[in-house]
Design an enzyme around this catalytic site. Structure first.
Site, short mmCIF file in Angstrom:
data_model
loop_
_atom_site.label_atom_id
_atom_site.label_comp_id
_atom_site.label_asym_id
_atom_site.label_seq_id
_atom_site.Cartn_x
_atom_site.Cartn_y
_atom_site.Cartn_z
N SER A 72 0.85 -1.19 0.00
CA SER A 72 0.00 0.00 0.00
C SER A 72 0.88 1.24 0.00
CB SER A 72 -0.90 -0.01 1.25
OG SER A 72 -1.56 1.23 1.41
N TYR A 109 -1.95 -0.40 11.00
CA TYR A 109 -2.00 -0.81 9.59
C TYR A 109 -0.73 -0.38 8.86
CZ TYR A 109 -3.58 -1.15 4.73
OH TYR A 109 -3.69 -1.44 3.39
#
Length: 241
Positions: free
Chosen positions: A134, A147
């Site tokens: 990501s 995260y």
């Protein structure tokens, strides 16, 4: 003409995983698709595809599914480690169980997938490991602390592994998308954070279609064996961060 080799895709029941499965199947590859929702895998209706209900945090189950697929379709030439979770929250009041889940899925699950295919790839002197990370593996965002930590880990592990495997002929690729139209956000339990995230996404003119990420995977994999696309970072044009 040699038939296209086996590709393993985790988290293939929706979003990026499903889009990648459709794309690689269209290119003629047999597939091993892993996810917890077997019905969603089977609903893709792809030819020469083995669908298995597997949680990637179960190391033995991942390895067993890979062995079964290789017996049916030959050696795995690539794995797309896509399974993961995005559970956003403020560390002060987020349930630590959510941290555990992200670490198990986003970090350990990637390692388990790699471990299931890597010995054979090294022995054959070829193969491609694609880790879906990501933009949050390269920079920080509000309410993303745990995260972001897992995705920074994916980037770091991938780069270290690439260096380790460079002499073997096995490639390591990181795909780092920005916001994508997937089910990831739905698993966040804080409704205000979800609302703010949706507003942020809309302010950027929307998120990426999963197909755009699947195209990036196919591009990186499709390069000649002596070429490694080390990292692809992509996001909606309107996404600033």
């Amino acid at each position: 003409m040699t038939s296209a080799p086996l590709i393993v895709i985790t988290g293939a029941s929706s979003g990026i995983g499903a889009a990648t499965a459709r794309r690689m199947s269209a290119l003629g590859h047999p597939l091993l698709l892993l996810a917890r929702r077997l019905d969603r895998l089977e609903a893709l209706g792809l030819p020469r595809t083995l669908c298995r209900k597997v949680d990637v945090t179960d190391r033995q189950a991942v390895a067993a599914a890979v062995r079964e697929a290789e017996e049916a379709y030959g050696p795995a030439d690539a794995i797309v480690n896509n399974a993961g979770a995005m559970l956003l929250g403020r560390i002060a009041d987020q349930d630590p169980d959510e941290w555990e889940r992200m670490i198990d899925l986003n970090v350990k699950g990637v390692l388990y997938g790699i471990h299931a295919v890597l010995p054979g790839m090294v022995a054959r002197g070829r193969g491609t490991i694609v880790n879906i990370s990501s933009v949050a593996g390269r920079k920080t965002f509000p309410n993303h602390t745990a995260y972001v930590g897992t995705k920074f880990a994916v980037h770091a592990m991938s780069e270290n592994l690439r260096e380790e495997l460079a002499p073997t002929g096995v490639r390591v690729v990181v795909i780092a998308p920005g916001a994508v139209e997937t089910e990831l956000l739905s698993h966040t339990t804080d409704e205000r954070i979800k609302r703010d995230y949706r507003a942020w996404k809309e302010s950027a003119g929307g998120a990426l279609d999963p197909e755009a990420v699947a195209q990036a995977v196919a591009y990186a994999y499709g390069q000649p064996p002596q070429v490694t696309v080390r990292e692809i970072v992509l996001a909606a044009t309107g996404q600033e961060g």
